[in-house]
Scaffold this motif. Structure first.
Motif, PDB file in Angstrom:
ATOM      1  N   ASP A  16       0.850  -1.166  -0.018  1.00 47.43           N
ATOM      2  CA  ASP A  16      -0.054   0.165  -0.125  1.00 47.43           C
ATOM      3  C   ASP A  16       0.900   1.002   0.135  1.00 47.43           C
ATOM      4  O   ASP A  16       0.474   2.114  -0.601  1.00 47.43           O
ATOM      5  N   LEU A  23       2.388   6.369  -6.966  1.00 45.35           N
ATOM      6  CA  LEU A  23       1.400   7.291  -7.519  1.00 45.35           C
ATOM      7  C   LEU A  23       1.635   8.786  -7.202  1.00 45.35           C
ATOM      8  O   LEU A  23       1.442   9.670  -7.928  1.00 45.35           O
TER       9      LEU A  23
ATOM     10  N   PRO B 195      -0.124   5.833 -18.345  1.00 41.50           N
ATOM     11  CA  PRO B 195       0.500   5.473 -17.136  1.00 41.50           C
ATOM     12  C   PRO B 195       0.742   6.547 -16.173  1.00 41.50           C
ATOM     13  O   PRO B 195       0.146   6.633 -15.128  1.00 41.50           O
ATOM     14  N   ILE B 196       1.469   7.871 -16.403  1.00 44.87           N
ATOM     15  CA  ILE B 196       1.839   8.808 -15.717  1.00 44.87           C
ATOM     16  C   ILE B 196       0.204   9.344 -15.534  1.00 44.87           C
ATOM     17  O   ILE B 196      -0.095  10.011 -14.277  1.00 44.87           O
ATOM     18  N   GLY B 199      -2.161   7.339 -13.264  1.00 49.68           N
ATOM     19  CA  GLY B 199      -1.612   7.193 -12.083  1.00 49.68           C
ATOM     20  C   GLY B 199      -1.524   8.699 -11.337  1.00 49.68           C
ATOM     21  O   GLY B 199      -2.062   8.487 -10.130  1.00 49.68           O
ATOM     22  N   ALA B 200      -1.483   9.647 -12.039  1.00 47.22           N
ATOM     23  CA  ALA B 200      -1.610  10.923 -11.180  1.00 47.22           C
ATOM     24  C   ALA B 200      -3.124  10.997 -10.752  1.00 47.22           C
ATOM     25  O   ALA B 200      -3.509  11.625  -9.936  1.00 47.22           O
ATOM     26  N   ILE B 202      -5.368   8.605 -10.385  1.00 51.65           N
ATOM     27  CA  ILE B 202      -5.699   7.832  -9.197  1.00 51.65           C
ATOM     28  C   ILE B 202      -5.188   8.424  -7.876  1.00 51.65           C
ATOM     29  O   ILE B 202      -6.067   8.396  -6.801  1.00 51.65           O
ATOM     30  N   TYR B 203      -3.838   8.867  -7.937  1.00 49.57           N
ATOM     31  CA  TYR B 203      -3.443   9.565  -6.658  1.00 49.57           C
ATOM     32  C   TYR B 203      -4.291  10.777  -6.149  1.00 49.57           C
ATOM     33  O   TYR B 203      -4.564  10.840  -5.089  1.00 49.57           O
ATOM     34  N   LEU B 204      -4.702  11.642  -7.131  1.00 43.31           N
ATOM     35  CA  LEU B 204      -5.439  12.929  -6.866  1.00 43.31           C
ATOM     36  C   LEU B 204      -6.751  12.631  -6.353  1.00 43.31           C
ATOM     37  O   LEU B 204      -7.392  13.255  -5.423  1.00 43.31           O
ATOM     38  N   TYR B 207      -6.087   8.954  -3.201  1.00 36.96           N
ATOM     39  CA  TYR B 207      -4.943   8.939  -1.813  1.00 36.96           C
ATOM     40  C   TYR B 207      -4.765  10.322  -1.542  1.00 36.96           C
ATOM     41  O   TYR B 207      -4.956  10.391  -0.300  1.00 36.96           O
ATOM     42  N   ILE B 221      -1.204  21.350 -12.607  1.00 32.38           N
ATOM     43  CA  ILE B 221      -1.471  20.479 -13.560  1.00 32.38           C
ATOM     44  C   ILE B 221      -2.484  21.304 -14.487  1.00 32.38           C
ATOM     45  O   ILE B 221      -2.624  21.433 -15.882  1.00 32.38           O
ATOM     46  N   VAL B 264       3.257  15.140 -22.711  1.00 31.82           N
ATOM     47  CA  VAL B 264       3.020  16.249 -21.999  1.00 31.82           C
ATOM     48  C   VAL B 264       1.702  17.080 -22.264  1.00 31.82           C
ATOM     49  O   VAL B 264       1.100  17.539 -21.566  1.00 31.82           O
ATOM     50  N   LEU B 267      -1.243  15.004 -21.013  1.00 36.07           N
ATOM     51  CA  LEU B 267      -1.340  14.732 -19.562  1.00 36.07           C
ATOM     52  C   LEU B 267      -2.567  15.344 -18.886  1.00 36.07           C
ATOM     53  O   LEU B 267      -3.496  14.707 -18.374  1.00 36.07           O
ATOM     54  N   ILE B 271      -5.475  13.275 -17.346  1.00 33.29           N
ATOM     55  CA  ILE B 271      -5.708  13.513 -15.716  1.00 33.29           C
ATOM     56  C   ILE B 271      -7.213  13.738 -15.694  1.00 33.29           C
ATOM     57  O   ILE B 271      -7.937  13.063 -14.704  1.00 33.29           O
ATOM     58  N   THR B 297      -4.648  -0.640  -2.098  1.00 30.83           N
ATOM     59  CA  THR B 297      -3.945  -1.103  -3.523  1.00 30.83           C
ATOM     60  C   THR B 297      -4.933  -1.915  -4.372  1.00 30.83           C
ATOM     61  O   THR B 297      -5.276  -1.633  -5.461  1.00 30.83           O
ATOM     62  N   PHE B 301      -6.839  -0.697  -7.524  1.00 28.39           N
ATOM     63  CA  PHE B 301      -6.519  -1.317  -9.004  1.00 28.39           C
ATOM     64  C   PHE B 301      -7.595  -2.390  -9.475  1.00 28.39           C
ATOM     65  O   PHE B 301      -7.692  -2.656 -10.549  1.00 28.39           O
TER      66      PHE B 301
END
Lengths: 315, 402
Positions: A16, A23, B195-196, B199-200, B202-204, B207, B221, B264, B267, B271, B297, B301
């Motif tokens: 995790d 990320l 991927p970038i 991933g970004a 998902i984070y925003l 997480y 961004i 770029v 992105l 996002i 996780t 996913f």
């Protein structure tokens, strides 16, 4: 049993944390690109003003920003670059294109949102969507193949010798066509979100349908409509390839003549780059820097006006 | 209502109709212009041919021993066929209106299957359908030229015993190279951006805490969307081009540096679209998954991301549309040399830059540009339609269980 559970759990926590950090890195990477752009443009763009440029001499900042000729003297042998006239022509062209695209765009939005029957509105919305998704190079092709010819013939009627139609007018028309869909889409959203009670109130007070649309709906949506104009200006200022096909590549002299050739900051950047280093290469980054500053200042001023305008209430 | 009022209302109403039909007229005009100019070049040859025409002067390797080649397929009535040489020719007219002799059929064991290039390359050539014959020179009689037509050429060919040399052209004007470049660009840009970007996103969305730092990230961004594409091009030119030159055999702008620059640009779109679709995934899914003992996780996913799949797909489609239409950034980040042999570490043009390169050339090639524009337009329209269908289905699917 419980030990297995604990190791499993700690492994899970590890994964995790790993995923979380991974990320987060990606998000940081995405956010860092704006700094990459800024620093690259700044470093390369300031080089001509700060260094000797391999013996050509330093480019003066004030002459650069105020001059009337792109380059005095032959390429690779002179450092007398200037973009003053380009800044003014760029703003002039964008302003003229907004004169066309703003009313047309807003009225189209009003038509789609309030006037047209549902089926027709749907159809026109698709038309605007398609126009918005047409790549700029196709607008440029249309301009070079169609608008140029019309402008050329028109100028001959007036008795002016325009250079194949490459002119301020052609550029303005192409930019206007390109910004109309942007303005329409954004203002339509603003117009549709006007409070229905406001409209009913106006109608109940005896105003006609058209009066309501123009005096109440448009006024109530003016903040959104202004945002649309700001976005349109942004798109027009940054447009490069389409404009370069119809502008005519003027190298010197400020001219407000509609049928004279012209150039903008972006078309000058695109014009024949021969080296991948040295002053002729670096100076394009300086033009890019100027373009960014022009965009930032215009945006700032327009937002300031928007805040002022936004305070007037519906009469 | 007074008459004056009515007249004023009518005028205002008229202007809204006028404005709306102006947009409609613009679209029709653009489509009409592109199709009338471009449709005559729109055929399969365009997609398979090289851009540069190549002319060769060659001689047959082996003398003609056999005297009769029966054609293995039935030839069209307009084809003039020489059974002695196993060659079928047809009259055609080039874009300038000049007579040309086009090869329609070559017998598999015809002597024209093995030609020796007399130029510098000394490679082995063979005649193929679609090539143009310019001149055939004989050892025993005057040469035949293309301008006298296919019939006369076949007659003269039949009289000769020995061909000295043969001049022929592999026609150009095709866009095979640019199509391959565009394809490479799409693949590599997505490989970098997806991927970038995902991933970004998902984070925003999953997480990040709602604090100042996250808001700052978001606004940085978001700032990317306001940057004009020509500035991205400059950034690619000054950063990614030298980077690729350092790590690979590239010596100038390349497809790889172009893809990185494009990534770029993509992105913020990737996002935003991904994040919007992540937001639509119901919280119950996450809670349910966590309650069943799945880790954060695993939940993200295996549960959340599959739920947001249509959004990711439409982000991909939007990105593809953007890559196909982009020109200004790629002019700087790759270059404007139109190529036929495509390598990822070399310059070449995407379809849009191909148009730009031809239009800035003297004289501008409006016909071929319009043909490419038709292709671009069709792809972009198709992508738009797909995105629309996708969003509609996605919305229905998400709203259904409630």
């Amino acid at each position: 049993m419980s030990r297995i559970n604990t190791t499993l759990r700690s492994k899970k926590i590890l994964i995790d944390q790993f995923a979380h950090q991974g990320l987060k890195t990606l998000a940081l990477l995405s956010a860092s690109f704006i700094f990459l752009i800024g620093s690259v443009i700044l470093v390369k763009g300031l080089t001509p003003f700060l260094t000797d440029n391999d013996g050509l001499g330093r480019v003066g900042l004030i002459p650069f920003l105020t001059g009337n000729v792109w380059l005095i003297g032959p390429t690779f042998q002179s450092s007398l670059y200037s973009v003053g006239f380009l800044i003014i022509t760029t703003l002039y062209i964008v302003f003229l294109s907004l004169l066309i695209s703003f009313p047309v765009g807003v009225l189209t939005a009003l038509f789609i949102a309030k006037i047209a029957p549902k089926k027709l509105a749907e159809c026109f919305r698709s038309v605007v969507e398609i126009l918005a998704s047409i790549p700029s190079i196709i607008y440029g092709l249309f301009g070079a193949g169609f608008i140029l010819k019309i402008v050329y013939q028109m100028s001959q009627l007036v008795g002016v010798q325009s250079k194949g139609g490459n002119s301020v007018l052609s550029t303005v028309i192409i930019l206007a066509l390109m910004t109309i869909p942007t303005i329409t889409t954004v203002s339509e959203v603003a117009i549709r979100s006007v409070d229905q009670r406001l409209i009913e109130g106006s109608l109940a007070l005896g105003a006609s349908f058209t009066q309501t649309n123009f005096k109440v709906v448009l006024t109530a949506a003016k903040s959104g409509i202004f945002t649309a104009a700001i976005l349109g200006v942004g798109r027009a200022l940054g447009e490069a390839t389409a404009v370069s096909l119809v502008a005519g590549g003027r190298r010197s002299g400020l001219s407000f003549d509609l049928l004279d050739t012209t150039a903008t900051l972006t078309t000058t950047m695109l014009e024949g780059m021969k080296e991948s280093q040295g002053l002729d290469y670096n100076i394009r980054f300086s033009v890019g820097m100027v373009l960014l500053v022009v965009i930032l200042i215009t945006n700032f001023l327009l937002n300031l006006i928007k805040r002022k305008v936004g305070k007037i209430h519906v009469k | 209502m007074s008459n004056k009022r009515k007249a004023q209302d009518f005028l205002l109403q008229f202007w809204t109709y006028f404005a709306a039909f102006f947009s409609f007229a613009t679209l029709s005009l653009i489509i009409f212009f592109i199709f009338t100019n471009g449709v005559k070049l729109l055929n399969l040859d365009l997609i398979t041919h090289d851009y540069q025409a190549k002319t060769h002067i060659a001689e047959p390797l082996a003398p003609n021993d056999t005297d009769y080649f029966e054609p293995e397929e039935t030839l069209k009535a307009e084809v003039y066929y020489s059974p002695r040489w196993g060659l079928g020719l047809i009259d055609s007219i080039d874009l300038m209106g000049k007579t040309q002799v086009e090869i329609a059929y070559v017998h598999p064991s015809s002597p024209f299957q093995q030609l020796h290039d007399k130029g510098l390359s000394h490679e082995l050539l063979s005649l193929k359908p679609d090539m143009m014959i310019i001149r055939i020179a004989y050892s025993d009689q005057p040469s035949s030229l293309a301008r006298y037509g296919a019939e006369r050429m076949i007659d003269e060919l039949a009289l000769s015993n020995q061909i000295r040399e043969l001049e022929f052209t592999i026609p150009g004007g095709g866009i095979r190279g640019s199509i391959i470049t565009t394809f490479y660009l799409i693949v590599f840009s997505l490989l970098f951006a997806l991927p970038i970007g995902i991933g970004a996103a998902i984070y925003l969305n999953e997480y990040a805490k709602n604090n100042r730092f996250t808001r700052l990230l978001r606004s940085f961004i978001e700032l990317l969307t306001g940057v004009p594409s020509i500035i991205y091009g400059l950034m690619g030119l000054a950063f990614f081009v030298p980077f690729i030159i350092n790590v690979s055999s590239a010596t100038s702008g390349s497809i790889l540096s172009g893809s990185m620059t494009m990534a770029v640009i993509l992105l913020p779109v990737v996002i935003r679209t991904t994040e919007e679709s992540l937001k639509v995934v119901p919280d119950e899914y996450r809670q349910g998954s966590l309650a069943l003992g799945a880790s954060k996780t695993q939940t993200t996913f295996r549960i959340v991301l599959p739920g947001a799949f249509p959004g990711v797909l439409s982000a991909t489609l939007l990105a593809i549309g953007r890559i196909i239409g982009e020109s200004a950034a790629l002019v700087f980040a790759i270059g404007t040399a139109i190529k036929d042999d495509i390598r990822v570490t070399e310059q070449s043009t995407s379809l849009a830059v191909h148009i730009w390169a031809m239009m800035t050339d003297e004289p501008a090639n409006i016909e071929l540009s319009s043909t490419i524009a038709i292709i671009i337009l069709l792809i972009v329209l198709l992508l738009n339609l797909l995105i629309k269908l996708l969003t509609r289905r996605f919305l229905r699917k998400v709203s259904a269980p409630r």
